[in-house]
Design a protein around this motif. Structure first.
Motif, short mmCIF file in Angstrom:
data_model
loop_
_atom_site.label_atom_id
_atom_site.label_comp_id
_atom_site.label_asym_id
_atom_site.label_seq_id
_atom_site.Cartn_x
_atom_site.Cartn_y
_atom_site.Cartn_z
N UNK A 122 0.82 -1.21 0.00
CA UNK A 122 0.00 0.00 0.00
C UNK A 122 0.86 1.26 0.00
N UNK A 123 2.00 1.22 0.67
CA UNK A 123 2.86 2.41 0.75
C UNK A 123 3.87 2.48 -0.38
N UNK A 124 3.92 1.46 -1.21
CA UNK A 124 4.85 1.48 -2.34
C UNK A 124 6.28 1.14 -1.96
N UNK A 125 6.46 0.55 -0.80
CA UNK A 125 7.79 0.14 -0.36
C UNK A 125 8.29 -1.01 -1.23
N UNK A 126 9.59 -1.01 -1.49
CA UNK A 126 10.17 -2.10 -2.28
C UNK A 126 10.00 -3.39 -1.50
N UNK A 127 9.44 -4.38 -2.17
CA UNK A 127 9.13 -5.65 -1.50
C UNK A 127 10.19 -6.68 -1.84
N UNK A 128 10.87 -7.14 -0.81
CA UNK A 128 11.83 -8.23 -0.91
C UNK A 128 11.57 -9.16 0.26
N UNK A 129 12.11 -10.36 0.18
CA UNK A 129 11.93 -11.30 1.29
C UNK A 129 12.55 -10.72 2.56
#
Length: 146
Positions: free
Chosen positions: A33-40
């Protein structure tokens, strides 16, 4: 004989597993929702779980990979093949030509500024003395007719 409390231990483990899953899911939703880069690693850090646990949860792993791929920037253009790239010598020649052109333009600008200063000086002198400037003055010839 000790009481059999195995069912309590199993129930506590299930509650702990459910809470861990909720934290991971919540962190994943919030990051998306916040557009944070998603990584494990980022999801594990945000949820307070281990990366290996995330990798071992098929549904969470698939969702992380899907969101990571969605947020991955698409390259704007394909790289230029080697045979189409300018050589170092070619780039140096272009740079030398551009440098020489800059020198010429700087010299031309200096000449034009001098001619303008001369013309403005002559005009000021003519205005003060009441003389009409002629098109044959040196400044008029350097600047040219308007």
């Amino acid at each position: 004989m000790p009481a059999d409390n195995a069912h309590l231990i199993v129930a506590a483990a299930r509650r702990r597993a459910a809470a861990t899953r909720r934290r991971a899911t919540s962190a994943l939703r919030q990051m998306d929702a916040t557009g944070t880069v998603i990584t494990f690693e980022a999801v594990a850090r945000e949820a307070g779980v281990s990366r290996s646990w995330l990798y071992n949860q098929p549904d969470l792993r698939a969702e992380i990979e899907r969101l990571r791929a969605r947020h991955r920037p698409v390259p704007a253009a394909r790289p230029v093949p080697d045979r189409q790239r300018a050589s170092e010598a070619s780039l140096l020649r272009r740079l030398e030509a551009a440098t020489e052109r800059n020198r010429q333009l700087e010299a031309e600008n200096r000449e034009l500024r001098q001619a303008l200063a001369l013309a403005l000086g002559e005009r000021r002198t003519a205005d003060i003395c009441g003389i009409r400037a002629t098109a044959t003055s040196p400044a008029a010839r350097a600047i040219g007719p308007c």
